[in-house]
Design a protein around this motif. Sequence first.
Motif, mmCIF file in Angstrom:
data_model
loop_
_atom_site.group_PDB
_atom_site.id
_atom_site.type_symbol
_atom_site.label_atom_id
_atom_site.label_comp_id
_atom_site.label_asym_id
_atom_site.label_seq_id
_atom_site.Cartn_x
_atom_site.Cartn_y
_atom_site.Cartn_z
ATOM 1 N N HIS A 103 0.818 -1.220 0.000
ATOM 2 C CA HIS A 103 0.000 0.000 0.000
ATOM 3 C C HIS A 103 0.848 1.265 0.000
ATOM 4 O O HIS A 103 0.394 2.323 -0.436
ATOM 5 N N GLU A 104 2.092 1.174 0.478
ATOM 6 C CA GLU A 104 2.975 2.347 0.481
ATOM 7 C C GLU A 104 3.295 2.823 -0.934
ATOM 8 O O GLU A 104 3.704 3.978 -1.135
ATOM 9 N N LEU A 105 3.127 1.946 -1.919
ATOM 10 C CA LEU A 105 3.433 2.292 -3.307
ATOM 11 C C LEU A 105 2.209 2.795 -4.058
ATOM 12 O O LEU A 105 2.281 3.052 -5.262
ATOM 13 N N GLY A 106 1.095 2.947 -3.374
ATOM 14 C CA GLY A 106 -0.122 3.391 -4.018
ATOM 15 C C GLY A 106 -1.018 2.223 -4.362
ATOM 16 O O GLY A 106 -0.715 1.058 -4.085
ATOM 17 N N LEU A 107 -2.142 2.526 -4.986
ATOM 18 C CA LEU A 107 -3.109 1.505 -5.370
ATOM 19 C C LEU A 107 -2.714 0.986 -6.751
ATOM 20 O O LEU A 107 -3.029 1.595 -7.777
ATOM 21 N N ALA A 108 -1.995 -0.136 -6.784
ATOM 22 C CA ALA A 108 -1.464 -0.672 -8.036
ATOM 23 C C ALA A 108 -1.631 -2.178 -8.061
ATOM 24 O O ALA A 108 -1.450 -2.858 -7.045
ATOM 25 N N LEU A 109 -1.956 -2.713 -9.228
ATOM 26 C CA LEU A 109 -2.237 -4.133 -9.396
ATOM 27 C C LEU A 109 -1.456 -4.677 -10.585
ATOM 28 O O LEU A 109 -1.492 -4.106 -11.677
ATOM 29 N N ALA A 110 -0.721 -5.784 -10.377
ATOM 30 C CA ALA A 110 -0.042 -6.474 -11.468
ATOM 31 C C ALA A 110 -0.911 -7.627 -11.936
ATOM 32 O O ALA A 110 -1.528 -8.330 -11.131
ATOM 33 N N CYS A 111 -0.961 -7.835 -13.266
ATOM 34 C CA CYS A 111 -1.805 -8.873 -13.859
ATOM 35 C C CYS A 111 -0.977 -9.673 -14.867
ATOM 36 O O CYS A 111 -0.379 -9.094 -15.778
ATOM 37 N N GLY A 112 -0.955 -11.003 -14.715
ATOM 38 C CA GLY A 112 -0.210 -11.856 -15.632
ATOM 39 C C GLY A 112 -1.152 -12.634 -16.527
ATOM 40 O O GLY A 112 -2.154 -13.179 -16.069
ATOM 41 N N SER A 113 -0.826 -12.720 -17.828
ATOM 42 C CA SER A 113 -1.749 -13.300 -18.798
ATOM 43 C C SER A 113 -1.097 -14.373 -19.666
ATOM 44 O O SER A 113 0.121 -14.392 -19.874
ATOM 45 N N SER A 114 -1.951 -15.241 -20.229
ATOM 46 C CA SER A 114 -1.489 -16.278 -21.149
ATOM 47 C C SER A 114 -1.014 -15.704 -22.478
ATOM 48 O O SER A 114 -0.406 -16.430 -23.278
ATOM 49 N N ASP A 115 -1.282 -14.416 -22.741
ATOM 50 C CA ASP A 115 -0.761 -13.800 -23.959
ATOM 51 C C ASP A 115 0.714 -13.435 -23.822
ATOM 52 O O ASP A 115 1.312 -12.890 -24.751
ATOM 53 N N GLY A 116 1.301 -13.745 -22.652
ATOM 54 C CA GLY A 116 2.721 -13.500 -22.419
ATOM 55 C C GLY A 116 3.026 -12.152 -21.810
ATOM 56 O O GLY A 116 4.160 -11.898 -21.401
ATOM 57 N N ALA A 117 2.032 -11.294 -21.718
ATOM 58 C CA ALA A 117 2.245 -9.940 -21.207
ATOM 59 C C ALA A 117 1.865 -9.824 -19.737
ATOM 60 O O ALA A 117 1.103 -10.629 -19.205
ATOM 61 N N ILE A 118 2.427 -8.811 -19.102
ATOM 62 C CA ILE A 118 2.070 -8.441 -17.732
ATOM 63 C C ILE A 118 1.608 -6.992 -17.761
ATOM 64 O O ILE A 118 2.280 -6.131 -18.335
ATOM 65 N N SER A 119 0.454 -6.718 -17.155
ATOM 66 C CA SER A 119 -0.050 -5.350 -17.060
ATOM 67 C C SER A 119 0.034 -4.864 -15.633
ATOM 68 O O SER A 119 -0.149 -5.644 -14.691
ATOM 69 N N ILE A 120 0.328 -3.593 -15.462
ATOM 70 C CA ILE A 120 0.327 -2.953 -14.150
ATOM 71 C C ILE A 120 -0.704 -1.831 -14.195
ATOM 72 O O ILE A 120 -0.584 -0.873 -14.969
ATOM 73 N N LEU A 121 -1.741 -1.975 -13.380
ATOM 74 C CA LEU A 121 -2.815 -0.981 -13.310
ATOM 75 C C LEU A 121 -2.590 -0.113 -12.083
ATOM 76 O O LEU A 121 -2.489 -0.622 -10.969
ATOM 77 N N THR A 122 -2.518 1.198 -12.274
ATOM 78 C CA THR A 122 -2.254 2.126 -11.181
ATOM 79 C C THR A 122 -3.335 3.200 -11.138
ATOM 80 O O THR A 122 -3.648 3.818 -12.164
#
Length: 325
Positions: A116-135
């Motif tokens: 939580h010290e880094l803010g409201l951020a979510l990492a998402c891993g997918s079968s398409d090979g990519a990783i998304s970070i939602l902030t």
Amino acid sequence: MVSLESTVDTGHDEMIHDAAMDYYGRKLATCSSDRSVKIFEMSENGVQTLVADLKGHEGPVWQVGWANPKYGTILASCSYDRKVILWREDSPGRWNRLYEYTGHDSSVNSVSWAPHELGLALACGSSDGAISILTYIDSANNWKAEKIPNAHTIGCNAVSWAPYLFQQTERRFVSGGCDNLVKIWKYDHKESKWVEECKLEAHSDWVRDVAWAPSLGVNRSVIASCSQDRRVIIWSNDGGVGSTSWTPRTLNTFDDVVWHVSWSVSGNMLAVSGGDNKVTLWKETLDSQWVNISDVSKGQGASQSSGPAQTGTGPPLPVAAVGSS
């Protein structure tokens, strides 16, 4: 010795893929192949009450994760339908869809909230090979999506954030994928993008889960990974902040595929679950040896065990409610 405290009749129509307790241990979220996410209130006397049945996904829901309560009551879920949905409880028992992310081209397999010290951020891993970070950008009252393309060949199965350290300025997380690799990523402020910091090679088959242990001290970092090669590997780094020297050590070779690993809040115990339908608990001794202190089988209490889990049948057990923070 660990005992089975209680069971929950979730009412899901199909296989349950994940279960997660909130920060206070008062709410339990479950998700299933029946495309639903269910929220239960947990009372002190062990009674569970279904308070919400969240519908929004169009495929099996693989994982759920609670945000820190500093930001309200927010739950993330990811699914085979390629979507990540953020749910928020706006009033007791009343849940609404806060945000929906559709930026992946294939199944989204894992979600993990940043400290939580880094803010409201979510990492998402997918079968398409990519990783998304939602902030969440407070000033814009909106979500910013950053993507690491081709993070893992064939697909990414798991993501887990590094614990927050006051001396550490970079944001970091670990991922595991179908390329048999464990990778550590950090945010490069000069280039304003996520870059690969380390590539950890030891597994011989798909990496199914990764878990970065809670802080064990300024100069020590520990990561657990598990794989279809039936092994759990403990990666340790004693070089302090910024060190890229990781040492692998096999915790155990099991009799079946290992699906999930999850740390206790203190970071000194690890829960492991796999195709043998058991959750085993492991603890590090003072002489740096890992020992199996207990195991829990489906529908049974705990039994003392000093060796690897025995073979069995049935679907993998989620361990989020057993050993996670």
